[in-house]
Write a protein that holds these residues in place. Structure first.
Motif, mmCIF file in Angstrom:
data_model
loop_
_atom_site.group_PDB
_atom_site.id
_atom_site.type_symbol
_atom_site.label_atom_id
_atom_site.label_comp_id
_atom_site.label_asym_id
_atom_site.label_seq_id
_atom_site.Cartn_x
_atom_site.Cartn_y
_atom_site.Cartn_z
ATOM 1 N N LEU A 1 42.414 49.815 69.094
ATOM 2 C CA LEU A 1 43.274 48.685 68.744
ATOM 3 C C LEU A 1 42.784 48.103 67.413
ATOM 4 N N TYR A 2 43.734 47.874 66.503
ATOM 5 C CA TYR A 2 43.408 47.305 65.190
ATOM 6 C C TYR A 2 44.155 45.981 65.025
ATOM 7 N N PRO A 3 43.539 44.822 65.317
ATOM 8 C CA PRO A 3 44.205 43.540 65.098
ATOM 9 C C PRO A 3 43.970 43.031 63.675
ATOM 10 N N ALA A 4 44.906 42.218 63.200
ATOM 11 C CA ALA A 4 44.767 41.547 61.908
ATOM 12 C C ALA A 4 45.431 40.182 62.010
ATOM 13 N N VAL A 5 44.801 39.173 61.400
ATOM 14 C CA VAL A 5 45.334 37.819 61.494
ATOM 15 C C VAL A 5 45.021 37.042 60.228
ATOM 16 N N LYS A 6 45.987 36.217 59.807
ATOM 17 C CA LYS A 6 45.786 35.251 58.739
ATOM 18 C C LYS A 6 46.190 33.891 59.279
ATOM 19 N N LEU A 7 45.231 32.971 59.333
ATOM 20 C CA LEU A 7 45.480 31.682 59.956
ATOM 21 C C LEU A 7 44.574 30.631 59.341
ATOM 22 N N LEU A 8 45.179 29.526 58.858
ATOM 23 C CA LEU A 8 44.440 28.387 58.307
ATOM 24 C C LEU A 8 43.449 28.808 57.225
ATOM 25 N N GLY A 9 43.845 29.804 56.433
ATOM 26 C CA GLY A 9 42.986 30.257 55.353
ATOM 27 C C GLY A 9 42.017 31.351 55.742
ATOM 28 N N PHE A 10 41.937 31.685 57.039
ATOM 29 C CA PHE A 10 41.072 32.771 57.495
ATOM 30 C C PHE A 10 41.872 34.080 57.482
ATOM 31 N N ASP A 11 41.288 35.095 56.890
ATOM 32 C CA ASP A 11 41.904 36.424 56.845
ATOM 33 C C ASP A 11 40.941 37.376 57.552
ATOM 34 N N ALA A 12 41.298 37.794 58.775
ATOM 35 C CA ALA A 12 40.382 38.585 59.594
ATOM 36 C C ALA A 12 41.054 39.872 60.042
ATOM 37 N N PHE A 13 40.245 40.896 60.258
ATOM 38 C CA PHE A 13 40.732 42.164 60.787
ATOM 39 C C PHE A 13 39.631 42.755 61.654
#
Length: 821
Positions: free
Chosen positions: A326-338
């Motif tokens: 599983l490869y999640p990715a998220v951009k939220l409140l200035g956080f860019d995570a994968f």
């Protein structure tokens, strides 16, 4: 620990004498690494997985083997080797899969050949879903989450990871787990964690999620809270209503023809996948897949999730999963995570013999010492090599963990954490830490410290808590807390003070007891249906004093104990010397003409205030959640809920004469509460109750049956109150009453068909509340509205019916995490 390390090193050394190490890298024709490619020993399920740098290794005894490297979308490659005593380098270079197109005649407007393949796969889906009635396997799980960027400040506070590293790119989380996964269909499963580790957190336990995301299910749950409705499989029984399919061609592996199908949602904003699924010709099973979810799939929390799976044959007719990533990715409140979460499955037993009662209420069991294995152990069992950044992260964070235990460091952390900050001081409460002594102090926020009511006028209510953790185990229940509080009213000049001592304990199941006493001000309905802040706003700005108060000297003892199997017992004993209070302040900001404050007692059920009296009341109860599942840690057990209703029976006894007690009654209440996941249909929640007085020889108004009403804009607690009901209109001491609350959360159903609402991701919600006490006390209300507004808010339109007539209408606003405003 030294003995364990010695044994592990001995085993590794002994094995290395008899086995050779085969290692290499898997790339494509351009030299680009193929992340998490699968390497198998032909004719077996033995194998491994390459890491994110394409590197792999295998330990093999002497002999001749055919090694297979494969990656979804690429032609697999086979190499035969002879293993002796020396290590063997073995690299693979895979080429993009070349597909053969069948010679089919497609007339204008005719159907794509993919549809016939998918129909066959749909027909076989139930068979493959239940083909293995039971199995057991081992799973290696590695999860990592990394940052590409993050803000320097959040809500005005600096973002500090306490690692001394200010770079934007960093590893947030890294863990490895080896677990045994056992399944007996249709509903039994168990996870046993054999070994686990978390980078920089030696006392914690890693992620243990070996579950297979089975696309043979109609409705697929991927993780938690990504979509409450679940997602529709591309081969679900109703899949043809939701997906378009395109035949990309076929390829051959070991004499089997495998069809590659492109999957595309027919409509956006449905819980659907896109990507590719490979189906074997003739037996119509899943060979492999590469599928993707995005925000257009109605996902919550994260922006995208890629899923890759590869199945391999374990016998002629049975295939099992080999890898799942599983490869999640998220951009939220200035956080860019994968991140990436890889599961490697091995040692399948497709005909296991489970001991009697092997499957019980323990869903996940973590064995003693599973997080204490040395590095040499992990090097010996890890099926894929660590990447360079993972090796660096383990070294860095393990070193930091040791440094963080230094007393000087703990003092510096306390100094940094304990600086006062405006938002918590005003809204949430400020925490102060003494890490070395495992102590936490909390000061209540300003919004809880100042208030206005007609009894005390403007008042100051100051308090906080002190908590002492009694051992060093994360998540431990052994702790005690002390909560002192003091309160003074400027209008009635009453000074009140009280305190509570709470002790939590339990080696496995949770238990607690508390002692409290002093003199304090309470609402006549002890459930506090209107908050202090709401009452201040309504009284000072709108001249509406809905809350009714009394004062009491009191002493109280309460206890709660989990006894296992979803059963909890609770109870207590309280004594109150109850003192009536009268209005002493009649001012408001507007002093609106024609509106006056009401007396400080419920005028709906009383003509005058109660007289001072004493009350000694015992309370006991039991709750049962059938089918409760637990996570069993070495030192404790954690309840993770059940699919069945929660049943609660409570009993109260007013004890006369003892300690001059004036009350004499007995009352009961039986509650049933449940949340039903209807998958695509949404979520249905309900709570209903029966109760009443068995005896009511002497009952004071405080001890009446009260219902949680609401006469303000902020919503009452859902499933536990009424949105338009006056606070005390139906309070009673009847022998029987019935109360029901029902609501259905559509979770995107219907609104995903409306462009505006699907773009802003608002969800429909609807339901009803009702009560019956006697023929003169009947009330019902229905409501409909939207939730998930800005992720936290809910807005309802509510109609109230009093004795079959529409008597009132209102709008109610609820904000997650802020309680009753």
């Amino acid at each position: 620990m030294r003995i364990l390390t010695f044994i592990t090193l001995f085993i590794v050394g002994f094995t290395s004498v008899h086995a050779a190490r085969i290692s290499g890298r898997v790339t494509d024709e351009k030299g680009q690494v193929l992340v998490y490619a699968s390497i198998l020993v032909k004719g077996t399920t033995q194998g491994t997985t390459a890491n994110k740098e394409g590197d792999y290794f295998l330990q093999l005894d002497p002999g001749t083997y055919t090694i297979i490297a494969q990656y979804v979308g690429y032609s697999r490659q086979e190499k035969t080797i002879t293993v002796g005593a020396n290590d063997i380098p073995l690299n693979f270079q895979l080429s993009i899969q070349q597909f053969n197109l069948k010679e089919v005649v497609v007339r204008p407007g005719g159907e794509d050949p993919a549809y016939d393949i998918i129909r066959n796969a749909i027909k076989k889906r139930p068979y493959y879903k239940d083909q293995l009635s039971a199995f057991q396997c081992e799973v290696y799980i590695k999860g990592q989450l990394q940052l590409r960027a993050y803000p320097k400040r959040l809500l005005g506070e600096p973002v500090d990871f306490e690692d001394g590293d200010t770079s934007q790119r960093k590893m947030l989380f890294l863990s490895e787990t080896v677990a045994r996964y056992s399944v007996e269909k249709p509903h039994k499963s168990k996870i046993e964690v054999l070994s686990t580790k978390v980078s920089g957190r030696s006392d914690e336990f890693g992620l243990s999620a070996p579950q297979i995301v089975s696309f043979y299910e109609n409705n697929i749950q991927v993780g938690r809270n990504l979509n409450p409705r679940g997602f529709i499989s591309p081969i679900a029984s109703s899949a043809l209503n939701f997906y378009r399919y395109h035949y990309e061609g076929s390829f051959v592996e070991d004499g089997r023809e495998i069809n590659r199908i492109k999957v595309t949602p027919k409509r956006r904003y449905e819980p659907l996948f896109s990507g590719y699924i490979n189906i074997t010709e003739g037996d119509w099973r899943i060979h492999s897949l590469q599928l993707r979810l995005t925000k257009a799939s109605q996902m919550e929390l994260i922006d995208s999730l890629n899923i890759e799976q590869l199945y391999v044959p374990i016998s002629k007719d049975v295939w099992v999963i080999k890898t799942q990533v599983l490869y999640p990715a998220v951009k939220l409140l200035g956080f860019d995570a994968f991140g990436s979460f890889v599961n490697v499955y091995s040692q399948f037993n497709i005909d296991p013999s489970f001991e009697r009662k092997f499957f019980n209420n323990t869903y996940l069991k973590i064995y003693e010492g599973s997080n204490k294995k040395p590095a040499a152990f992990w090097d010996s069992i890890r099926p894929l090599p660590l990447q360079a950044d993972e090796v660096a992260d383990y070294f860095k964070k393990d070193s930091l963990e040791k440094a963080h235990k230094d007393p000087e460091y703990l003092d510096s952390i306390d100094r940094r954490r304990n600086k006062p900050h405006l938002f918590p001081l005003v809204a949430t409460g400020q925490l102060f830490y003494r890490e070395k002594k495992r102590e936490i102090f909390r000061v209540n926020p300003v919004l809880e410290s100042f208030a206005y009511n007609t009894v005390e006028g403007w008042l100051g209510s100051f308090g906080g808590s002190y908590t002492k953790l009694l051992d060093t185990i994360p998540g431990s229940r052994h702790a005690f807390s002390v909560e002192p509080a003091i309160r003074y009213g400027l209008s009635n000049h009453h000074l009140n003070a009280a305190g509570t001592f709470t002790y939590t304990y339990g080696k496995k199941y949770f238990s607690s007891f508390s002692l409290s006493g002093g003199k304090w001000v309470y609402q006549i309905n002890n459930a506090n249906p209107i908050s202090q802040l709401s009452n201040t706003i309504r009284s000072w700005l709108f001249e509406r004093n809905y809350a009714k108060f009394y004062e009491a000297w009191f002493a109280r003892f309460n206890f709660s104990k989990d006894v296992g199997s979803g059963i909890k017992v609770f109870g207590g004993l309280k004594y109150e010397d109850r003192i009536p209070l009268e209005n002493t302040s009649f001012h408001s900001l507007g002093d609106r003409k024609g509106i006056e404050f009401t007396p400080n007692f419920p005028i709906e059920i009383m003509a005058e205030n109660f007289e001072r009296h004493q009350a000694l009341i015992a309370h006991a109860g039991i709750s049962w959640l059938p089918g409760t599942k637990y996570i069993e840690y070495p030192d404790r057990i954690v309840d993770i809920g059940s699919q069945y209703p929660l049943l609660t029976l409570s009993y109260w006894q007013g004890i006369p004469n003892w300690l001059n007690s004036d009350v004499n009654y007995a009352k009961w209440r039986f509650d049933v509460q449940q949340s039903l996941n209807l998958n695509l249909g949404g979520n249905f929640r309900y709570k209903w109750a029966l109760g009443g007085f068995l005896r009511h020889d002497k009952v004071e108004v405080i001890d009446y049956t009260h219902f949680n009403g609401n006469q303000i804009l902020a919503s009452a607690e859902y499933l536990n109150g009424f949105q338009l009901l006056p606070y005390y209109k139906y309070s009673n001491m009847n022998r029987l009453y019935a109360e029901g609350h029902f609501e259905h959360h559509f979770n995107g159903l219907l609104t995903n068909k409306i462009p505006l609402f699907r773009a802003i991701n608002w969800y429909l919600v609807a339901g009803a509340n009702a009560l019956y006490a006697d023929s003169d006390k009947e009330y019902a209300e229905v409501f409909a509205g939207f939730e998930n507004i800005l992720k936290i808010a809910r807005l309802d339109l509510v109609w109230g019916f009093d004795k079959d007539k529409v008597s009132m209408f209102g709008i109610r606003l609820g904000i997650r995490g802020f309680g009753k405003l």
